[in-house]
Design a protein around this motif. Sequence first.
Motif, PDB file in Angstrom:
ATOM      1  N   ARG A 140     -10.994  -7.393   0.965  1.00 35.42           N
ATOM      2  CA  ARG A 140     -11.171  -7.141  -0.470  1.00 35.42           C
ATOM      3  C   ARG A 140     -11.246  -5.641  -0.772  1.00 35.42           C
ATOM      4  NH1 ARG A 140     -11.985 -11.709  -3.344  1.00 35.42           N
ATOM      5  NH2 ARG A 140     -12.837 -13.531  -2.249  1.00 35.42           N
ATOM      6  N   ASN A 141     -11.686  -4.837   0.176  1.00 35.27           N
ATOM      7  CA  ASN A 141     -11.677  -3.383  -0.026  1.00 35.27           C
ATOM      8  C   ASN A 141     -10.244  -2.854  -0.075  1.00 35.27           C
ATOM      9  OD1 ASN A 141     -14.483  -3.234   0.002  1.00 35.27           O
ATOM     10  ND2 ASN A 141     -14.575  -2.947   2.222  1.00 35.27           N
ATOM     11  N   VAL A 142      -9.355  -3.494   0.690  1.00 33.58           N
ATOM     12  CA  VAL A 142      -7.953  -3.096   0.720  1.00 33.58           C
ATOM     13  C   VAL A 142      -7.184  -3.696  -0.449  1.00 33.58           C
ATOM     14  CG1 VAL A 142      -5.818  -3.270   2.089  1.00 33.58           C
ATOM     15  CG2 VAL A 142      -7.998  -2.824   3.229  1.00 33.58           C
ATOM     16  N   LEU A 143      -7.577  -4.920  -0.842  1.00 34.48           N
ATOM     17  CA  LEU A 143      -6.889  -5.672  -1.895  1.00 34.48           C
ATOM     18  C   LEU A 143      -7.918  -6.109  -2.938  1.00 34.48           C
ATOM     19  CD1 LEU A 143      -4.804  -7.917   0.562  1.00 34.48           C
ATOM     20  CD2 LEU A 143      -3.994  -5.857  -0.620  1.00 34.48           C
ATOM     21  N   ALA A 173      -3.289  -4.444  15.260  1.00 40.17           N
ATOM     22  CA  ALA A 173      -4.005  -3.426  14.489  1.00 40.17           C
ATOM     23  C   ALA A 173      -4.035  -3.779  12.995  1.00 40.17           C
ATOM     24  CB  ALA A 173      -3.328  -2.066  14.691  1.00 40.17           C
ATOM     25  N   PRO A 174      -4.825  -3.064  12.195  1.00 37.10           N
ATOM     26  CA  PRO A 174      -4.828  -3.292  10.741  1.00 37.10           C
ATOM     27  C   PRO A 174      -3.504  -2.874  10.119  1.00 37.10           C
ATOM     28  CG  PRO A 174      -6.776  -2.058  11.436  1.00 37.10           C
ATOM     29  CD  PRO A 174      -5.827  -2.063  12.598  1.00 37.10           C
ATOM     30  N   PRO A 175      -3.259  -3.282   8.874  1.00 35.22           N
ATOM     31  CA  PRO A 175      -2.044  -2.849   8.164  1.00 35.22           C
ATOM     32  C   PRO A 175      -2.026  -1.345   7.960  1.00 35.22           C
ATOM     33  CG  PRO A 175      -3.122  -4.672   7.012  1.00 35.22           C
ATOM     34  CD  PRO A 175      -4.075  -4.197   8.068  1.00 35.22           C
ATOM     35  N   ALA A 176      -0.829  -0.823   7.700  1.00 35.08           N
ATOM     36  CA  ALA A 176      -0.671   0.603   7.421  1.00 35.08           C
ATOM     37  C   ALA A 176      -1.053   0.900   5.973  1.00 35.08           C
ATOM     38  CB  ALA A 176       0.771   1.024   7.685  1.00 35.08           C
ATOM     39  N   GLY A 177      -1.297   2.175   5.707  1.00 40.64           N
ATOM     40  CA  GLY A 177      -1.602   2.608   4.346  1.00 40.64           C
ATOM     41  C   GLY A 177      -3.026   3.118   4.230  1.00 40.64           C
ATOM     42  N   SER A 178      -3.238   4.035   3.312  1.00 40.79           N
ATOM     43  CA  SER A 178      -4.563   4.642   3.149  1.00 40.79           C
ATOM     44  C   SER A 178      -5.223   4.286   1.827  1.00 40.79           C
ATOM     45  CB  SER A 178      -4.446   6.165   3.265  1.00 40.79           C
ATOM     46  OG  SER A 178      -3.538   6.668   2.294  1.00 40.79           O
ATOM     47  N   GLN A 179      -4.458   3.737   0.885  1.00 43.74           N
ATOM     48  CA  GLN A 179      -4.991   3.412  -0.442  1.00 43.74           C
ATOM     49  C   GLN A 179      -5.021   1.901  -0.662  1.00 43.74           C
ATOM     50  OE1 GLN A 179      -6.218   5.787  -2.459  1.00 43.74           O
ATOM     51  NE2 GLN A 179      -5.700   7.273  -0.867  1.00 43.74           N
ATOM     52  N   PRO A 180      -5.933   1.411  -1.477  1.00 43.39           N
ATOM     53  CA  PRO A 180      -5.922  -0.018  -1.814  1.00 43.39           C
ATOM     54  C   PRO A 180      -4.682  -0.366  -2.634  1.00 43.39           C
ATOM     55  CG  PRO A 180      -8.029   1.009  -2.397  1.00 43.39           C
ATOM     56  CD  PRO A 180      -7.079   2.109  -2.088  1.00 43.39           C
ATOM     57  N   TYR A 181      -4.255  -1.611  -2.527  1.00 38.93           N
ATOM     58  CA  TYR A 181      -3.238  -2.142  -3.435  1.00 38.93           C
ATOM     59  C   TYR A 181      -3.985  -2.922  -4.508  1.00 38.93           C
ATOM     60  CZ  TYR A 181       0.330  -5.188  -5.412  1.00 38.93           C
ATOM     61  OH  TYR A 181       1.147  -5.861  -6.290  1.00 38.93           O
ATOM     62  N   ARG A 221       0.822  -1.214   0.000  1.00 39.44           N
ATOM     63  CA  ARG A 221       0.000   0.000   0.000  1.00 39.44           C
ATOM     64  C   ARG A 221       0.854   1.260   0.000  1.00 39.44           C
ATOM     65  NH1 ARG A 221      -4.594  -0.484   4.511  1.00 39.44           N
ATOM     66  NH2 ARG A 221      -5.742   0.959   3.158  1.00 39.44           N
ATOM     67  N   GLN A 222       1.999   1.203   0.660  1.00 45.25           N
ATOM     68  CA  GLN A 222       2.850   2.384   0.765  1.00 45.25           C
ATOM     69  C   GLN A 222       3.752   2.573  -0.446  1.00 45.25           C
ATOM     70  OE1 GLN A 222       3.091   2.474   5.684  1.00 45.25           O
ATOM     71  NE2 GLN A 222       4.949   2.215   4.513  1.00 45.25           N
ATOM     72  N   ALA A 223       4.084   1.477  -1.130  1.00 44.42           N
ATOM     73  CA  ALA A 223       4.963   1.569  -2.300  1.00 44.42           C
ATOM     74  C   ALA A 223       4.486   0.586  -3.369  1.00 44.42           C
ATOM     75  CB  ALA A 223       6.408   1.264  -1.897  1.00 44.42           C
ATOM     76  N   PRO A 224       3.284   0.797  -3.919  1.00 42.33           N
ATOM     77  CA  PRO A 224       2.707  -0.180  -4.857  1.00 42.33           C
ATOM     78  C   PRO A 224       3.549  -0.425  -6.095  1.00 42.33           C
ATOM     79  CG  PRO A 224       1.473   1.891  -4.886  1.00 42.33           C
ATOM     80  CD  PRO A 224       2.396   1.948  -3.711  1.00 42.33           C
ATOM     81  N   GLY A 225       4.291   0.579  -6.532  1.00 40.88           N
ATOM     82  CA  GLY A 225       5.108   0.409  -7.726  1.00 40.88           C
ATOM     83  C   GLY A 225       6.259  -0.565  -7.538  1.00 40.88           C
ATOM     84  N   ARG A 226       6.588  -0.871  -6.295  1.00 47.89           N
ATOM     85  CA  ARG A 226       7.713  -1.761  -6.031  1.00 47.89           C
ATOM     86  C   ARG A 226       7.268  -3.198  -5.781  1.00 47.89           C
ATOM     87  NH1 ARG A 226      12.272   1.200  -2.557  1.00 47.89           N
ATOM     88  NH2 ARG A 226      13.447  -0.411  -3.681  1.00 47.89           N
ATOM     89  N   VAL A 227       5.955  -3.422  -5.747  1.00 45.64           N
ATOM     90  CA  VAL A 227       5.419  -4.750  -5.455  1.00 45.64           C
ATOM     91  C   VAL A 227       4.746  -5.302  -6.711  1.00 45.64           C
ATOM     92  CG1 VAL A 227       3.839  -6.077  -4.005  1.00 45.64           C
ATOM     93  CG2 VAL A 227       5.127  -4.157  -3.023  1.00 45.64           C
ATOM     94  N   ALA A 228       5.402  -6.287  -7.318  1.00 44.29           N
ATOM     95  CA  ALA A 228       4.866  -6.885  -8.546  1.00 44.29           C
ATOM     96  C   ALA A 228       3.622  -7.709  -8.259  1.00 44.29           C
ATOM     97  CB  ALA A 228       5.935  -7.751  -9.202  1.00 44.29           C
TER      98      ALA A 228
END
Length: 278
Positions: free
Chosen positions: A233-236, A201-209, A110-117
């Motif tokens: 599923r809302n997060v992913l 707690a839930p994972p960090a990040g504010s945007q879906p991956y 979520r924090q660095a989506p461009g780095r996660v294939a």
Amino acid sequence: MEAQHQETSQYVSLQYLDVGTSNADALPLIVIHGLLGSADNWRSHIKAWQQTRRVIAVDLRNHGRSPHAWGMSYAAMAGDVLALLDQLEIERAHVLGHSMGGKVAISVARQAPGRVASLIVADIAAVAYEHGHDAVFAGLRRLEEGRPKNRREADDLLAEHVEERATRLFLATNLERGGENTLELRIGLDQIEAGYEDIIAPPAGSQPYTGPTLLLRGANSHYVNQDNLETTRNVLPSLRVVALKNAGHWLHAEQPEAFQEAVRLFLDAQENSDSAGK
């Protein structure tokens, strides 16, 4: 008065295992263990996956051989992993995490989506959980107090609080021989207990991956259910769920071959899709 510990502001330099082929056509796989685990727990799986790709298994802060530091937030732990990718000059990788490590993996994505294939999450949902480790922490504190000289003594001490032998064997992987010829915990137990509210707690990040995501769950596990799957599923939103039969939360240990094969097939499918798109 209860001591207050400020979260470490700088990222921790993680220890890690780095093995496998230098196959230029296959992106590396980053493996992230769960609470009270380490990279060492994944050696048999790494042996299977390293035949076709580079595999980096990390020791998270306060775990394994990595330094101890205050703060167990998912933002901090994800930052540690991203700092390691920078250090290793890995621009993009597949990321796999089990349990707490699954939440770290989601936070990285979520924090660095461009780095996660692609993302593989093992038996955890993107939600907060209830407290569930009081007996484990009590057993580990008893180990600290008892200063066992051998594994049998260590198991007897743990058994005062932890009934399940499989759990005790797993916890004992955190013991190492100390300076006075006693077995000592190598984990940062003070830091882990102080940060437990962040761990559940839930994972960090504010945007879906939105990238390709596989959730491998144990068919007998209660960690993933219909209610928390909806939130996940809302997060992913690209989530695909596969249940492994005859497996609980420790699905990678209980069904190792099925787990390895599911991961392999998913990664192969991602890379075949990438090749077709070029």
